[in-house]
Motif scaffolding. Structure first.
Motif, PDB file in Angstrom:
ATOM      1  N   CYS A   1       0.732  -1.183   0.037  1.00 55.52           N
ATOM      2  CA  CYS A   1       0.000   0.182   0.135  1.00 55.52           C
ATOM      3  C   CYS A   1       0.908   1.186  -0.079  1.00 55.52           C
ATOM      4  O   CYS A   1       0.544   2.141  -0.586  1.00 55.52           O
ATOM      5  N   ASP A   2       1.865   1.256   0.868  1.00 55.59           N
ATOM      6  CA  ASP A   2       2.619   2.269   0.828  1.00 55.59           C
ATOM      7  C   ASP A   2       3.364   2.592  -0.440  1.00 55.59           C
ATOM      8  O   ASP A   2       3.601   3.818  -0.959  1.00 55.59           O
ATOM      9  N   SER A   3       3.670   1.373  -1.046  1.00 53.48           N
ATOM     10  CA  SER A   3       4.410   1.698  -2.489  1.00 53.48           C
ATOM     11  C   SER A   3       3.411   2.230  -3.376  1.00 53.48           C
ATOM     12  O   SER A   3       3.949   2.947  -4.332  1.00 53.48           O
ATOM     13  N   THR A   4       2.272   1.868  -3.340  1.00 54.78           N
ATOM     14  CA  THR A   4       1.186   2.612  -4.167  1.00 54.78           C
ATOM     15  C   THR A   4       1.063   3.740  -3.903  1.00 54.78           C
ATOM     16  O   THR A   4       0.826   4.647  -4.839  1.00 54.78           O
ATOM     17  N   ILE A   5       1.154   4.443  -2.799  1.00 52.33           N
ATOM     18  CA  ILE A   5       1.041   5.740  -2.587  1.00 52.33           C
ATOM     19  C   ILE A   5       2.252   6.599  -3.048  1.00 52.33           C
ATOM     20  O   ILE A   5       2.036   7.725  -3.728  1.00 52.33           O
ATOM     21  N   LEU A   6       3.543   6.153  -3.100  1.00 52.73           N
ATOM     22  CA  LEU A   6       4.622   6.522  -3.419  1.00 52.73           C
ATOM     23  C   LEU A   6       4.501   6.490  -4.939  1.00 52.73           C
ATOM     24  O   LEU A   6       4.749   7.478  -5.820  1.00 52.73           O
ATOM     25  N   ALA A   7       3.826   5.599  -5.689  1.00 49.42           N
ATOM     26  CA  ALA A   7       3.784   5.609  -7.123  1.00 49.42           C
ATOM     27  C   ALA A   7       2.750   6.487  -7.549  1.00 49.42           C
ATOM     28  O   ALA A   7       2.883   7.408  -8.578  1.00 49.42           O
ATOM     29  N   TYR A   8       1.789   6.811  -6.705  1.00 48.13           N
ATOM     30  CA  TYR A   8       0.934   7.847  -7.016  1.00 48.13           C
ATOM     31  C   TYR A   8       1.681   9.248  -6.997  1.00 48.13           C
ATOM     32  O   TYR A   8       1.273  10.227  -7.876  1.00 48.13           O
ATOM     33  N   ILE A   9       2.541   9.633  -6.026  1.00 41.48           N
ATOM     34  CA  ILE A   9       3.172  10.673  -5.880  1.00 41.48           C
ATOM     35  C   ILE A   9       4.255  10.874  -7.086  1.00 41.48           C
ATOM     36  O   ILE A   9       4.157  11.905  -7.550  1.00 41.48           O
ATOM     37  N   ASP A  10       4.712   9.630  -7.554  1.00 42.73           N
ATOM     38  CA  ASP A  10       5.579   9.841  -8.764  1.00 42.73           C
ATOM     39  C   ASP A  10       4.953  10.123  -9.839  1.00 42.73           C
ATOM     40  O   ASP A  10       5.436  10.841 -10.825  1.00 42.73           O
ATOM     41  N   SER A  11       3.777   9.791 -10.149  1.00 42.62           N
ATOM     42  CA  SER A  11       2.866  10.010 -11.436  1.00 42.62           C
ATOM     43  C   SER A  11       2.307  11.190 -11.445  1.00 42.62           C
ATOM     44  O   SER A  11       1.696  11.786 -12.354  1.00 42.62           O
ATOM     45  N   ASN A  12       1.929  11.890 -10.317  1.00 44.77           N
ATOM     46  CA  ASN A  12       1.401  13.040 -10.053  1.00 44.77           C
ATOM     47  C   ASN A  12       1.899  14.330  -9.596  1.00 44.77           C
ATOM     48  O   ASN A  12       1.257  15.504  -9.458  1.00 44.77           O
ATOM     49  N   PHE A  13       3.199  14.356  -9.415  1.00 41.13           N
ATOM     50  CA  PHE A  13       3.761  15.422  -9.242  1.00 41.13           C
ATOM     51  C   PHE A  13       5.404  15.575  -9.681  1.00 41.13           C
ATOM     52  O   PHE A  13       5.737  14.319 -10.246  1.00 41.13           O
ATOM     53  N   SER A  14       5.734  16.738 -10.161  1.00 41.44           N
ATOM     54  CA  SER A  14       6.822  16.953 -10.939  1.00 41.44           C
ATOM     55  C   SER A  14       7.914  17.294  -9.747  1.00 41.44           C
ATOM     56  O   SER A  14       7.971  17.883  -8.785  1.00 41.44           O
ATOM     57  N   SER A  15       9.240  17.207 -10.234  1.00 42.93           N
ATOM     58  CA  SER A  15      10.349  17.439  -9.503  1.00 42.93           C
ATOM     59  C   SER A  15      10.380  18.952  -9.413  1.00 42.93           C
ATOM     60  O   SER A  15       9.832  19.831 -10.433  1.00 42.93           O
ATOM     61  N   PRO A  16      10.981  19.617  -8.295  1.00 41.41           N
ATOM     62  CA  PRO A  16      11.324  18.916  -7.073  1.00 41.41           C
ATOM     63  C   PRO A  16      10.430  18.300  -6.127  1.00 41.41           C
ATOM     64  O   PRO A  16      10.613  17.836  -5.095  1.00 41.41           O
ATOM     65  N   ASP A  17       9.018  18.951  -6.235  1.00 41.39           N
ATOM     66  CA  ASP A  17       7.971  18.629  -5.369  1.00 41.39           C
ATOM     67  C   ASP A  17       7.933  16.973  -4.955  1.00 41.39           C
ATOM     68  O   ASP A  17       7.725  16.595  -4.085  1.00 41.39           O
ATOM     69  N   ARG A  18       7.996  16.165  -6.268  1.00 41.94           N
ATOM     70  CA  ARG A  18       7.736  14.750  -6.106  1.00 41.94           C
ATOM     71  C   ARG A  18       8.949  14.213  -5.009  1.00 41.94           C
ATOM     72  O   ARG A  18       8.551  13.521  -4.214  1.00 41.94           O
ATOM     73  N   GLU A  19      10.201  14.561  -5.163  1.00 47.68           N
ATOM     74  CA  GLU A  19      11.329  14.023  -4.488  1.00 47.68           C
ATOM     75  C   GLU A  19      11.043  14.364  -2.909  1.00 47.68           C
ATOM     76  O   GLU A  19      11.049  13.768  -2.149  1.00 47.68           O
ATOM     77  N   LYS A  20      10.520  15.849  -2.946  1.00 44.31           N
ATOM     78  CA  LYS A  20      10.232  16.229  -1.360  1.00 44.31           C
ATOM     79  C   LYS A  20       8.998  15.283  -0.671  1.00 44.31           C
ATOM     80  O   LYS A  20       9.190  15.262   0.588  1.00 44.31           O
ATOM     81  N   LEU A  21       8.209  15.354  -1.512  1.00 48.67           N
ATOM     82  CA  LEU A  21       6.904  14.729  -0.995  1.00 48.67           C
ATOM     83  C   LEU A  21       7.344  13.033  -0.564  1.00 48.67           C
ATOM     84  O   LEU A  21       6.774  12.486   0.382  1.00 48.67           O
ATOM     85  N   ARG A  22       7.976  12.468  -1.463  1.00 46.50           N
ATOM     86  CA  ARG A  22       8.357  11.189  -1.280  1.00 46.50           C
ATOM     87  C   ARG A  22       9.373  10.853  -0.068  1.00 46.50           C
ATOM     88  O   ARG A  22       8.975  10.105   0.661  1.00 46.50           O
ATOM     89  N   ASP A  23      10.140  12.064   0.036  1.00 46.59           N
ATOM     90  CA  ASP A  23      10.911  11.839   1.200  1.00 46.59           C
ATOM     91  C   ASP A  23      10.286  12.049   2.460  1.00 46.59           C
ATOM     92  O   ASP A  23      10.489  11.340   3.520  1.00 46.59           O
TER      93      ASP A  23
END
Length: 178
Positions: free
Chosen positions: A69-91
């Protein structure tokens, strides 16, 4: 709110009913917020990070493990946010997932008061997440607990005040705490 009993590792406190009706999601609709907006909402208490994680997890299939489930959330972040927001949210999310994993292994000492247990939890949070992430993720919760403690003391210490002064002092306590 009503809580259903749960042994589900995704919802260790149980699954709330109607709790998400009022939750504000940074991922709702087509108006996804940027990282800075999300940070501001976390700082001001407009978003409760932990509730958001649980809300997002509620969309996972029931047979998913917590890590799936956590991987699904991270995949959602990856596909819906662009850099640098994506990396910051992932972190931020990855740090929280690591915190949860460590806390599942942690055993609090038996027979200690709520206050002492909560102090130990706050120490663990800061050790695992650092001060800044701990404040972003748990700041509102910690303010609420501090307010509950402060309001209990306030009730005792203000019982002889006149009503207008008591209301004024109560509002000062609320503003100071939050």
């Amino acid at each position: 709110y009503q809580w259903e009993k749960s042994n589900d590792p995704l919802f260790p406190l149980g699954k709330g009913t109607n709790i998400w009706d009022e939750a504000l999601s940074p991922f709702s609709g087509n108006n996804s917020k940027g990282y800075e907006e999300i940070l501001e909402d976390l700082r001001t208490g407009k978003i409760n990070f932990v509730w958001e994680v649980w809300h997002l997890r509620s969309n996972c299939p029931p047979d998913y493990s917590p890590s799936q489930c956590d991987s699904t959330i991270l995949a959602y972040i990856d596909s819906n946010f662009s850099s640098p927001d994506r990396e910051k949210l992932r972190d931020l999310y990855t740090s929280y997932f690591e915190y949860e994993s460590e806390m599942r292994q942690w055993k609090a000492p038996e027979g200690i008061s709520f206050e002492d247990r909560y102090d130990l939890i706050k120490e663990k949070r800061k050790k695992i997440l650092g001060n800044q992430k701990s404040e972003l993720i748990f700041g509102m919760e910690e303010s609420q607990v501090a307010f509950l403690e402060g309001s209990q003391n306030f009730i005792q210490s203000s019982k002889n005040m006149n009503p207008d002064e008591r209301v004024k002092k109560y509002e000062e306590l609320r503003k100071k705490t939050y």
